[in-house]
Design a protein around this motif. Sequence first.
Motif, PDB file in Angstrom:
ATOM      1  N   ARG A   1      -9.866  -7.745  -5.380  1.00 15.01           N
ATOM      2  CA  ARG A   1      -9.754  -7.536  -3.935  1.00 15.01           C
ATOM      3  C   ARG A   1      -8.339  -7.065  -3.546  1.00 15.01           C
ATOM      4  N   TYR A   2      -8.291  -5.962  -2.829  1.00 14.62           N
ATOM      5  CA  TYR A   2      -7.060  -5.389  -2.269  1.00 14.62           C
ATOM      6  C   TYR A   2      -6.073  -4.912  -3.339  1.00 14.62           C
ATOM      7  N   THR A   3      -6.473  -4.803  -4.596  1.00 17.74           N
ATOM      8  CA  THR A   3      -5.538  -4.311  -5.607  1.00 17.74           C
ATOM      9  C   THR A   3      -5.203  -2.838  -5.410  1.00 17.74           C
ATOM     10  N   SER A   4      -6.089  -2.087  -4.761  1.00 18.78           N
ATOM     11  CA  SER A   4      -5.825  -0.664  -4.513  1.00 18.78           C
ATOM     12  C   SER A   4      -5.305  -0.393  -3.114  1.00 18.78           C
ATOM     13  N   ARG A   5      -5.540  -1.294  -2.171  1.00 20.61           N
ATOM     14  CA  ARG A   5      -5.184  -1.042  -0.774  1.00 20.61           C
ATOM     15  C   ARG A   5      -3.821  -1.608  -0.381  1.00 20.61           C
ATOM     16  N   LEU A   6      -3.264  -2.511  -1.210  1.00 23.27           N
ATOM     17  CA  LEU A   6      -1.982  -3.127  -0.885  1.00 23.27           C
ATOM     18  C   LEU A   6      -0.964  -2.797  -1.964  1.00 23.27           C
ATOM     19  N   ASP A   7       0.322  -2.838  -1.562  1.00 22.78           N
ATOM     20  CA  ASP A   7       1.390  -2.658  -2.540  1.00 22.78           C
ATOM     21  C   ASP A   7       1.744  -4.018  -3.148  1.00 22.78           C
ATOM     22  N   PRO A   8       2.678  -4.083  -4.108  1.00 19.36           N
ATOM     23  CA  PRO A   8       3.008  -5.379  -4.723  1.00 19.36           C
ATOM     24  C   PRO A   8       3.586  -6.408  -3.773  1.00 19.36           C
ATOM     25  N   TRP A   9       3.935  -6.017  -2.524  1.00 17.73           N
ATOM     26  CA  TRP A   9       4.456  -6.977  -1.532  1.00 17.73           C
ATOM     27  C   TRP A   9       3.442  -7.242  -0.422  1.00 17.73           C
ATOM     28  N   ASN A  10       2.151  -6.904  -0.694  1.00 20.17           N
ATOM     29  CA  ASN A  10       1.037  -7.163   0.234  1.00 20.17           C
ATOM     30  C   ASN A  10       1.141  -6.364   1.532  1.00 20.17           C
ATOM     31  N   ASN A  11       1.718  -5.176   1.473  1.00 19.71           N
ATOM     32  CA  ASN A  11       1.745  -4.276   2.621  1.00 19.71           C
ATOM     33  C   ASN A  11       0.632  -3.239   2.472  1.00 19.71           C
ATOM     34  N   GLU A  12       0.071  -2.822   3.610  1.00 20.12           N
ATOM     35  CA  GLU A  12      -1.027  -1.860   3.574  1.00 20.12           C
ATOM     36  C   GLU A  12      -0.513  -0.485   3.163  1.00 20.12           C
ATOM     37  N   LEU A  13      -1.330   0.219   2.385  1.00 18.25           N
ATOM     38  CA  LEU A  13      -0.958   1.510   1.829  1.00 18.25           C
ATOM     39  C   LEU A  13      -1.825   2.623   2.385  1.00 18.25           C
ATOM     40  N   TYR A  14      -1.320   3.864   2.225  1.00 17.22           N
ATOM     41  CA  TYR A  14      -2.080   5.067   2.525  1.00 17.22           C
ATOM     42  C   TYR A  14      -2.283   5.826   1.218  1.00 17.22           C
ATOM     43  N   ARG A  15      -3.492   6.358   1.037  1.00 16.33           N
ATOM     44  CA  ARG A  15      -3.797   7.146  -0.164  1.00 16.33           C
ATOM     45  C   ARG A  15      -3.863   8.606   0.213  1.00 16.33           C
ATOM     46  N   ILE A  16      -3.049   9.408  -0.481  1.00 21.44           N
ATOM     47  CA  ILE A  16      -2.926  10.822  -0.149  1.00 21.44           C
ATOM     48  C   ILE A  16      -3.046  11.632  -1.425  1.00 21.44           C
ATOM     49  N   ASN A  17      -3.746  12.749  -1.341  1.00 26.17           N
ATOM     50  CA  ASN A  17      -4.000  13.586  -2.507  1.00 26.17           C
ATOM     51  C   ASN A  17      -2.991  14.734  -2.547  1.00 26.17           C
ATOM     52  N   LEU A  18      -1.751  14.425  -2.939  1.00 30.17           N
ATOM     53  CA  LEU A  18      -0.715  15.442  -3.086  1.00 30.17           C
ATOM     54  C   LEU A  18      -0.133  15.371  -4.492  1.00 30.17           C
ATOM     55  N   HIS A  19       0.761  16.318  -4.794  1.00 27.82           N
ATOM     56  CA  HIS A  19       1.359  16.348  -6.125  1.00 27.82           C
ATOM     57  C   HIS A  19       2.433  15.284  -6.298  1.00 27.82           C
ATOM     58  N   SER A  20       2.976  14.743  -5.230  1.00 31.34           N
ATOM     59  CA  SER A  20       4.048  13.754  -5.334  1.00 31.34           C
ATOM     60  C   SER A  20       3.980  12.810  -4.146  1.00 31.34           C
TER      61      SER A  20
END
Length: 449
Positions: free
Chosen positions: A368-387
């Motif tokens: 649960r939330y392993t892909s949606r949060l960073d290691p400090w439990n902050n919400e992340l955005y997923r973007i399809n770019l080169h960097s």
Amino acid sequence: MLQKKKGYNIGTKSLQCKLIRNGIELIETRLAYNEVVNFYFALINTYPEHVLSDDSEYSGWRAYELLSNPGSEFALPFDIPSQLKRSAIRKAIGAWESWNTSYQKWKDRPNKKKHHRPPVQPRKFNFSPSYDAGVWKDDFDGNILLKIKNKGQWKWIKFDYQSRSFVHDPTGLNGWHKASPSIVIKGNKAYLTFSLQKYIPATGGIKNQLAKNSVRVLGVDMDLDRNIAILSVLEIDANGVVVEVARHFISQSNHTKRRKRRLGRIAIRMQKTGIINKGFCNRRWEQIHNAEREMSRRVARRIAHFAHDWKCSVIAFEHLTNLKPCRGKYSRRSNQKRAYWLKSKVFQETNRIAYQDYGILTTRVNPRYTSRLDPWNNELYRINLHSGEVAIRMIHDGKLEPKYEPGADFVVNPKNCYSAHSGLNAARNIGLKAILRHRTNAVFVLRKA
């Protein structure tokens, strides 16, 4: 067979060798062995108290051997060596206990299942003869003496067998100890399967390993399409500071292409014939199955080697059990189905190989939330770019709207300027979850691996 030793666990696996028979049939030996199993199954069913009893003197295979001694009421009517007879008794006890467990569950079934029929006792057996000490000897240089039944008589016959290179260790401390074999007949081929045993130093469990001042944990994120496994080695010190010391990506693009090509060929055959009978494309299905098994072992061994090279004590996976393939074309659905199977098989093989070869423990954590949060439990955005760094600059400049795209390559957090590969971020969170089970003061610090 190795005996129990303080401070060690006993690991087991099997070694399959091709038996060269030179025209000697082994079916007569297997039939005689299963006749004895059938006899003792009936005897156990008549007197089950010796299986259900806890009294060591009147329970187990010894009690049934005494009941069937020559001159007794239930004397064994077959001629068979005592070592094979005792092995057959143990097989019969296992078969009867399996049936009895199913029968007891049937008796205690709920009302909505009252119409179910009771489990039927097996009418025939097809066990492979297990050879204990006394019916085999002189095992060296690829040949062995076995006692088999040939033309109604039990004789010592010398057989040759082919096996991979193997070094026998009598102590079981530095290598594998070869124990008693069994004969397995598959169609027209016969195999000699040895039981291998080895002493593995006791670790005290995952809780004991993670309680140490300095320990390394390998977090593994499994991907279904691109990289089959993304590895992140996390090290925690006595102060609870967690840093990443290594990372690794294992690709599966070639394997996925071959699987899709084979499934596509099967789909074309189905479309041409319109009728699917038993054995349809049997050879192609066997190729797919063997390729999946080989891939799981190859990936698992790479994960175990990587963990050993970086001196990890624990390997952490995510616990995914409810994966179901999506609806769609036959080839796409079948491809997803086998990808999910491969995912669970990699965990099973890694669990076995890492512990047997290196004494490394394996665990699973909640995904649960392993892909949606960073290691400090902050919400992340997923973007399809080169960097991910480029994405952060574009978000700060107002050129890019932050959003979550499922399946995108990168995750970013503009607030703390954190960016990472989506799979690597998930692997970090999986390793952190395993650490936080027993080290509540752990804090991740980002440094260059």
